[in-house]
Scaffold this motif. Structure first.
Motif, short mmCIF file in Angstrom:
data_model
loop_
_atom_site.label_atom_id
_atom_site.label_comp_id
_atom_site.label_asym_id
_atom_site.label_seq_id
_atom_site.Cartn_x
_atom_site.Cartn_y
_atom_site.Cartn_z
N CYS A 767 0.85 -1.19 0.00
CA CYS A 767 0.00 0.00 0.00
C CYS A 767 0.88 1.23 0.00
O CYS A 767 1.98 1.23 0.56
CB CYS A 767 -0.95 0.01 1.20
SG CYS A 767 -0.14 0.22 2.80
N CYS A 831 -2.48 -2.20 5.24
CA CYS A 831 -3.28 -1.05 4.84
C CYS A 831 -2.85 0.15 5.67
O CYS A 831 -2.38 0.01 6.80
CB CYS A 831 -4.78 -1.32 5.01
SG CYS A 831 -5.30 -1.69 6.69
N THR A 963 -8.98 -4.18 6.58
CA THR A 963 -9.19 -2.77 6.25
C THR A 963 -9.40 -2.02 7.55
O THR A 963 -9.84 -2.62 8.56
CB THR A 963 -10.37 -2.59 5.29
OG1 THR A 963 -10.43 -1.23 4.86
CG2 THR A 963 -11.69 -2.97 5.95
N SER A 1015 -10.97 -10.62 0.37
CA SER A 1015 -10.68 -9.20 0.18
C SER A 1015 -11.67 -8.37 0.99
O SER A 1015 -12.83 -8.75 1.15
CB SER A 1015 -10.75 -8.82 -1.30
OG SER A 1015 -11.98 -9.24 -1.86
N GLN A 1017 -12.80 -4.10 1.92
CA GLN A 1017 -12.71 -2.67 1.74
C GLN A 1017 -13.75 -2.01 2.64
O GLN A 1017 -14.70 -2.67 3.08
CB GLN A 1017 -12.95 -2.28 0.29
CG GLN A 1017 -11.80 -2.61 -0.65
CD GLN A 1017 -10.61 -1.67 -0.48
OE1 GLN A 1017 -10.74 -0.45 -0.55
NE2 GLN A 1017 -9.45 -2.24 -0.21
N HIS A 1018 -13.58 -0.75 2.90
CA HIS A 1018 -14.58 -0.02 3.66
C HIS A 1018 -14.93 1.27 2.93
O HIS A 1018 -14.14 1.79 2.12
CB HIS A 1018 -14.07 0.29 5.08
CG HIS A 1018 -13.02 1.36 5.12
ND1 HIS A 1018 -11.68 1.09 4.97
CD2 HIS A 1018 -13.12 2.71 5.27
CE1 HIS A 1018 -10.99 2.20 5.03
NE2 HIS A 1018 -11.85 3.21 5.22
N CYS A 1163 -9.72 -9.41 -5.07
CA CYS A 1163 -9.40 -8.01 -4.80
C CYS A 1163 -10.65 -7.15 -4.97
O CYS A 1163 -11.55 -7.47 -5.75
CB CYS A 1163 -8.29 -7.52 -5.73
SG CYS A 1163 -8.52 -7.98 -7.46
N HIS A 1165 -11.92 -2.74 -4.64
CA HIS A 1165 -11.57 -1.34 -4.39
C HIS A 1165 -12.83 -0.49 -4.54
O HIS A 1165 -13.70 -0.79 -5.35
CB HIS A 1165 -10.49 -0.85 -5.35
CG HIS A 1165 -9.79 0.38 -4.85
ND1 HIS A 1165 -10.14 1.65 -5.25
CD2 HIS A 1165 -8.79 0.54 -3.95
CE1 HIS A 1165 -9.37 2.52 -4.63
NE2 HIS A 1165 -8.55 1.88 -3.84
N TRP A 1241 -7.49 -1.38 -8.68
CA TRP A 1241 -7.58 -0.05 -8.05
C TRP A 1241 -8.37 0.85 -8.98
O TRP A 1241 -8.28 0.72 -10.21
CB TRP A 1241 -6.18 0.52 -7.82
CG TRP A 1241 -6.14 1.84 -7.10
CD1 TRP A 1241 -6.02 2.03 -5.76
CD2 TRP A 1241 -6.20 3.14 -7.70
NE1 TRP A 1241 -6.01 3.37 -5.47
CE2 TRP A 1241 -6.12 4.08 -6.65
CE3 TRP A 1241 -6.32 3.61 -9.00
CZ2 TRP A 1241 -6.15 5.46 -6.87
CZ3 TRP A 1241 -6.37 4.97 -9.23
CH2 TRP A 1241 -6.28 5.89 -8.16
N ASP A 1284 -1.47 -1.49 -6.04
CA ASP A 1284 -1.99 -0.26 -5.45
C ASP A 1284 -1.53 0.89 -6.32
O ASP A 1284 -0.51 0.79 -7.04
CB ASP A 1284 -1.49 -0.07 -4.01
CG ASP A 1284 -2.32 0.98 -3.26
OD1 ASP A 1284 -3.42 1.31 -3.73
OD2 ASP A 1284 -1.86 1.47 -2.21
#
Length: 1309
Positions: A767, A831, A963, A1015, A1017-1018, A1163, A1165, A1241, A1284
């Protein structure tokens, strides 16, 4: 249309690759031009050219596209045109071969400098088999002058040789061996068809040697050839990985999977000499000269052997999967090694009698610079035979210069030993203690105040078994030392004096003594001792200034002090560090307190586990802060920071030296030229050997077998430790001295590290560090960050590194090791989080917490989170490093965690680590008021069983993804980092790290899950704050988690209620009741590993020396807490609910998109849509995902506020009317890559993806939400695992791809 035209100008460009080095070759210029060869190194798809006299990178060339360089061969012939030398260079990798013209031109304006150009002459068609070796040949039918290097022999993996006509650019002929089998290696020897010999290492553990023969017998002139079998060599018990020919072709050396190397005589068809065993695992490469053999293996060692099979030297400086290549040049005696960790190490060997030693000074054929001699005490010659109780022997010895040493004996004698150039020792007896009390401890303060008539002025402190301390001032010159004056006094009872210490900052006026129970006494010496020049003995004028009693009751092993900062630091036998006040008034005698006992300011328990603290140093950082560096017998170097105002001692960082089991001390070398940076060195012991290690270049400087650190020993280092180091130790009654001392001439220092050292194994995650957007940076540091990109990477070996990419030069400049996960457990995800989100408080009785200070801290808070195997979760705190003095020093070839602090504006300190305990007992925390719990009993029971099973097989589970986001409650100084972690046992947990107290909590369990999450994410969605009088909503932000699982599903989780309830309750707790439980990482070597830590006020063994600890630690007698691995659990069930610890809740998914992918979602994003407003109604976010099914899938979701009419379209019909979430499927691309997608990404308009096909593809997101491929590029990273990206500005992106190495791709328009 104009937008499309602008978009067409955007193109990707491959940047430098930082990863494994797969080939090495020398470029030999004429002797008159350069006596030292140049080095051609193949890394990824690049060729790097280095000058070995300076270690400088001359130039790099991209030679392939997506194909790794496996070998380079440079022709021995060249064409000269003035000062320009042109060589033919063949580069091969996999099934590709290219021929280049390498032109080297001397720079007339700058002697010694060259310019290099590389031009493609021919690119051979892709072969049907992998290429193992190439060799230039000449056609024997023509003259030498006309047909030199006309043919190129290419050895292939199917045991055939393809001969390429260089002039006509076609295949001349092919020769197929009758032994048709797959090979692991092949090497060619000879310079013509008639002399060509082929050695093939088969998969059947055999070596087949064959040659080319004419179809009509031995006539090779008709142009028709076949293979002729010569011999078969058997003996290896494993696959053969490498074969090399001797220069004359009479011998072969082979290395194998069976961990051995064998030397074969071609004529006798037998192994000559012994089989070379020494490597613990597979051996990858070897090379041979007339006098020695070099092997390199998977154990990261390079071993040097004599021709008789004797192992002469072992070099272990690489890390990870091993050393791929080794290369030795007999003319310059240079040995080069390279491997998976990207480092290229250069050593110089020299002969010392029958031994081959590593030379650290680049002066070839110089006289032997390493002296080894031994000596005895002057009176030992009178005693022959075995030693008895009355024999005199050495108790202490200490160097003060390279030729001066002080020796103390058990008979109470102090000697001055002068080491003469002849190897003899001149002894001078200075003092004999009355009653011949045995000397137990000695410390020397060299220098002092030098008298005008004296060239020697040393102060020696002696402690004997009678409890007496003696101070001896040594004057005179080094040839005739004299005991100017001495003082003796009773410092302790008999047998209670175990240590004497000087502090350089306090000078000769003060000396310390210690007893076995941690009592440290500070003594002031009389002025008459300094003024006396005779041998008179003084006993008056000695005063006891203060007594410092350690709360741990352990023997003090080392001391350092700073009079300016008024602090005294002590380290004891059991790894504890204690700080005491040291006021200037007390030292100056202004105020004399009747109470001599000084209580401690602070302490750090188990700074080095249960191992001895071997050295301490105090350095001033600011007017209120000092840095403390400690070394210990756990092989670690620890760094602390002490704040004088707050009297707080904080752990800052740790470096674990796997090469050293005990680190004696750390020192700095002199920066005398740009070629030799200001390196940092560690001196210590590895098992029974003394070792000097360069921390900056990660290379060994010296290693001496001595029997271990418990023997009396001493070492002395000069300004350049590679050239100036001395070591002495005692064995039996003999003092053995090893001295390597070269004058001050600025010669080249070896070993060199030519390439930045990186991870030694595969990378799983990376990252970008968003430090340049952080408000806490100074202006100069912000400029540095604008020119640089910092990337955090997590590796299979458990290490986390911070690597700097210099945008201005387009190169990787530094890489520093932040630390390792406990037990070396693999890092699966990293992260970075720096934005703090504020939650409004509705609790009226929140404690008053300096709001201004909290806001100031929040501006500069930036965390790095890493998770991985064994369910290890580690957090790192971003800190501003020291300001660089020279801008030119920002770019450094070599980097390390402490050594690179002078060239780094971004660094992290370890903050906290959490991992499961070994105990099977599961504590249930009290219920958290105000948080709704799911009533699903079945889910709760299955979760409990899951945790029970995990405790039984704790090492089988690992965190797969993570995350994080930061939240703060108004009016509280607590900052909470929420971390969502996905485990391989199909559990998803929301955890919280409460700062600054470093406390871990489980907040919520996200259930149910049918498959493990790959994977995470937030998305934190800002909403309009409610108008006055409108109480329909209490949310300012919506907190969403998005997960992708192995079954191809994507789930959305709304964790807003749990996050806000947790923050508000924790902010209202009296958190100061909970211990700051973890202060340094566990290293697995006796350093806080595998134990339960309790409050020091808990019940302890009754001991008089531990009273102060109990008193100091009883912060709250009403509450008794136990801290296990950083998770707080209550021991007293009678605590009030107002101070109860938060309980975990269960959260169900808001919506699950099933079959988003046909297989695992690798993954994810999230990015805001380009048409989306900043907050409030109509917020649109895009979610891009990539999976094992080679597809990209795009989703979007809307946040709608106060929209009851849209309630039927929301993801969860049970949502309140405050806000709703609506999901839209945008579709995707079914075959975005030709293999599994590993990283993706996106921002408002661009999407970047990578997969196992080694491609980075750039996609454009049009107005209809469709993905349109714009461009793609082939990268050098094998097996990409993560991607990333970072927007540098409106017209430029940086894309980092990690796998087996890391590479940067620039995307600009």
């Amino acid at each position: 249309m104009a937008e499309d035209d602008i978009r067409r100008t955007w193109n990707p460009r491959a940047g430098p690759y930082l990863g494994e080095v797969s080939s090495l070759a020398f470029l030999n210029l004429p002797q008159g031009v350069s006596p030292t060869p140049y080095l051609l190194a193949g890394s990824g798809s690049e060729i790097l050219l280095y000058e070995l006299t300076t270690g400088a990178l001359i130039r790099s060339f991209q030679v392939f596209e997506g194909v790794r360089v496996h070998g380079t061969v440079c022709s021995s012939n060249f064409v000269r045109s003035g000062d320009r030398y042109t060589y033919k260079l063949v580069v091969f990798g996999e099934k590709k071969v290219k021929i280049f013209s390498l032109a080297v031109e001397l720079a007339l304006s700058s002697p010694g400098e060259i310019s290099v150009d590389l031009e493609v002459l021919d690119s051979l068609p892709r072969l049907s088999n992998w290429v193992f070796d190439v060799r230039y040949l000449q056609d024997s039918s023509d003259s030498l002058e006309e047909e030199e290097d006309k043919l190129l022999a290419i050895g292939c993996s199917d045991n055939s040789v393809c001969v390429w006509d260089v002039k006509e650019s076609r295949v001349a002929f092919e020769i197929q061996s009758p032994e048709r089998c797959l090979l692991y290696t092949m090497r060619l020897w000879g310079n013509s068809i008639s002399t060509l010999r082929i050695a093939s290492g088969t998969i059947f553990n055999e070596i087949i040697v064959w040659k080319a023969a004419g179809l009509d017998g031995d006539n090779l002139g008709n142009g028709q050839y076949c293979a002729s079998h010569m011999l078969r060599l058997t003996g290896h018990e494993g696959s053969i990985f490498r074969i090399v020919w001797s220069l004359d072709g009479s011998k072969l050396v082979s290395v194998s999977d069976d961990r051995s190397a064998r030397i074969w005589e071609i004529d006798s068809q037998e192994v000559i000499g012994p089989v070379l065993f020494g490597h613990s695992v597979r051996v990858w490469d070897c090379c041979i000269s007339d006098s020695l053999i070099v092997t390199a293996g998977e154990d990261c060692t390079c071993r040097i052997w004599g021709m008789d099979g004797t192992q002469l030297e072992v070099i272990k400086e690489h890390t990870g999967r091993g050393i791929w290549r080794c290369l030795y040049d007999p003319k310059s005696s240079l040995l080069v090694t390279a491997g998976f960790d990207s480092a290229i190490k250069v050593h110089q060997l020299h002969s010392c009698g029958s031994e081959i030693l590593l030379d650290t000074v680049g002066v070839h054929d110089s006289q032997d610079k390493v002296e080894s001699f031994s000596t005895r005490l002057p009176n030992s010659a009178q005693h022959t035979g075995r030693m008895d109780s009355k024999s005199e022997y050495v108790r202490c010895l200490q160097f003060t210069q390279e030729d001066t040493m002080y020796v103390a004996t058990n008979h109470g004698c102090l000697y001055h030993a002068r080491l003469l150039p002849s190897g003899n020792v001149r002894w001078t007896e200075l003092v004999r203690i009355p009653e011949e009390g045995p000397i137990i401890a000695m410390d020397v303060l060299p220098g002092g105040e030098v008298h005008e008539s004296c060239a020697l002025d040393d102060w020696v402190a002696l402690g004997d078994g009678k409890g007496n301390m003696t101070i001896v001032r040594v004057i005179g010159d080094m040839y005739n030392p004299l005991a100017g004056s001495n003082q003796t006094w009773k410092a302790s009872p008999e047998r209670q004096l175990l240590g004497t210490f000087w502090c350089k900052s306090l000078g000769y006026r003060f000396v310390f003594s210690c007893n076995p129970r941690g009592l440290l006494k500070l003594w002031r010496l009389s002025d008459s001792l300094a003024s006396a020049a005779s041998g008179a003995s003084e006993t008056d004028g000695i005063s006891l200034v203060a007594e410092f009693s350690s709360c741990f009751g352990m023997r003090i092993m080392c001391v350092d002090a700073s009079a300016e900062d008024e602090v005294l630091v002590c380290g004891d036998l059991r790894g504890n560090i204690t700080l005491f006040p040291l006021s200037k008034d007390m030292l100056n005698g202004v105020s004399v307190s009747p109470e001599l006992k000084i209580p401690s300011l602070n302490y750090f328990k188990a700074a080095h586990g249960i191992s001895t603290v071997s050295s301490l140093s105090v350095v001033r950082l600011t007017s209120n802060k000092v840095e403390i560096c400690s070394t210990g017998a756990d092989g670690c170097i620890c760094y602390f920071e002490y704040d004088r105002e707050r009297q707080a001692l904080e752990f800052m960082g740790l470096k674990q030296l796997k090469e050293l089991s005990l680190v004696q001390s750390v020192c700095q070398g002199m920066h005398f030229s740009k070629d030799h940076p200001n390196n940092e060195y560690a001196a210590g012991f590895s098992s029974t050997d003394f070792m000097l290690w360069n921390l900056t270049t990660e290379t060994k400087v010296s290693q001496i077998s001595c029997g271990g650190w418990r023997r009396p020993h001493s070492f002395y280092l000069g300004d350049i430790p590679e050239m100036q180091n001395c070591f002495a130790y005692v064995k039996d009654d003999v003092i053995h001295i090893h001295r390597h001392w070269v004058g001050g001439e600025k010669t080249k220092v070896f070993p060199l590290n030519l390439h930045t050292q990186f991870h030694g194994r595969e990378l799983h995650s990376l990252c970008f560090i968003s430090a340049d957007t952080k408000a806490g940076f100074e202006s100069e540091e912000r400029k540095i960050s604008d020119r640089s990109s910092w990337i955090a990477t997590g590796c299979e070996d458990g290490s986390v590194r911070l690597t700097r990419y210099a945008s201005e030069s387009g190169n990787w400049s530094t890489s520093e090791l932040l630390g390792e996960h406990v037990g070396g457990s693999a890092v699966r995800s990293v992260c970075c989080v720096s934005t703090i989100h504020i939650i409004a408080s509705d609790i009226p009785n929140i404690p008053d917490m300096r709001k201004d200070s909290a806001e100031e801290d929040s501006e500069s808070l930036c965390l790095l989170i890493s998770v991985g195997a064994k369910r290890v979760l580690t957090s790192w705190l971003l800190r501003n490093a020291r300001t660089t003095k020279k801008e030119d020093s920002l770019v450094s070839i070599n980097g390390d965690d402490r050594a690179s602090s002078d060239v780094s504006s971004v660094t992290f300190q370890w903050l906290a680590t959490d991992m499961p305990t070994k105990s099977k007992k599961i504590e249930k925390s009290p219920k958290l008021d105000g948080v709704e719990e799911d009533t699903s009993v079945n889910v709760t029971e299955s979760r409990s069983d899951s945790y029970q099973g995990r405790e039984n097989y704790e090492d089988d589970w690992r965190y797969m993804a993570s995350t994080a986001f930061l939240v703060k409650c108004v009016g509280s100084r607590l900052t909470i980092c929420f971390i969502a972690v996905a485990c391989s046992d199909a559990t998803l947990t929301l955890r919280a790290l409460v700062l600054p107290h470093r406390l871990w909590f489980d907040v919520a369990s996200l259930v149910p899950l049918t498959s493990p999450v790959l994977s995470l994410q937030h998305a934190i969605v800002p909403l309009h704050l409610p108008h006055e009088g409108n109480n329909n909503t209490s949310y300012s932000d919506v907190y969403l988690l998005i997960s992708g699982a192995t079954d191809g599903s994507i789930a959305f989780w709304d964790v807003t209620t749990s996050v806000e309830a947790f923050v508000k309750q924790v902010s209202s707790l009296h958190i100061e009741k909970f211990i700051d439980c973890q202060k340094r990482p566990r290293t697995g070597r006796g350093s806080q590993g595998g134990r339960k830590w309790k409050l020091l006020g808990a019940k302890r063994t009754q001991d008089s020396s531990s009273t102060s600890v109990s008193e100091a630690a009883e912060e709250d007698p009403a509450t008794s807490l136990e801290v296990t691995n950083g998770v707080v659990s209550l021991e007293n069930d009678s605590n009030e609910s107002a101070d109860s610890l938060p309980d975990t809740s269960e959260i169900k998914p808001s919506h699950v998109v099933k079959n988003a992918h046909q297989s695992g979602v690798n993954c994810l994003h999230v990015s805001r849509s380009s048409s989306s407003p900043r907050c409030g109604n109509g917020l649109v976010f895009n979610v891009i995902s990539g999976g094992d099914d080679q597809a990209l899938h795009c989703l979007s979701f809307n946040i709608l506020t106060n929209s009851p009419a849209n309630k039927s379209e929301t993801m969860d019909p049970k949502q309140t009317a405050s806000y709703s979430i609506r999901l839209t499927d945008r579709g995707g691309v079914a075959s975005a890559h030709s293999s599994a997608i590993k990283g993706v990404w996106m921002d408002v308009k661009w999407i970047f993806s990578t997969g196992l096909d080694q491609r980075v593809r750039c996609w454009y997101l049009d107005r209809d939400g469709k993905l349109v491929e714009h461009a793609h590029i082939v990268i050098s990273v094998p097996e990409p695992e993560a991607l990333d990206a970072k927007a540098i500005d409106e017209n430029r992106y940086q894309i980092a791809v990690a796998g087996r190495g890391i590479q940067m791709v620039e995307f600009s328009g």
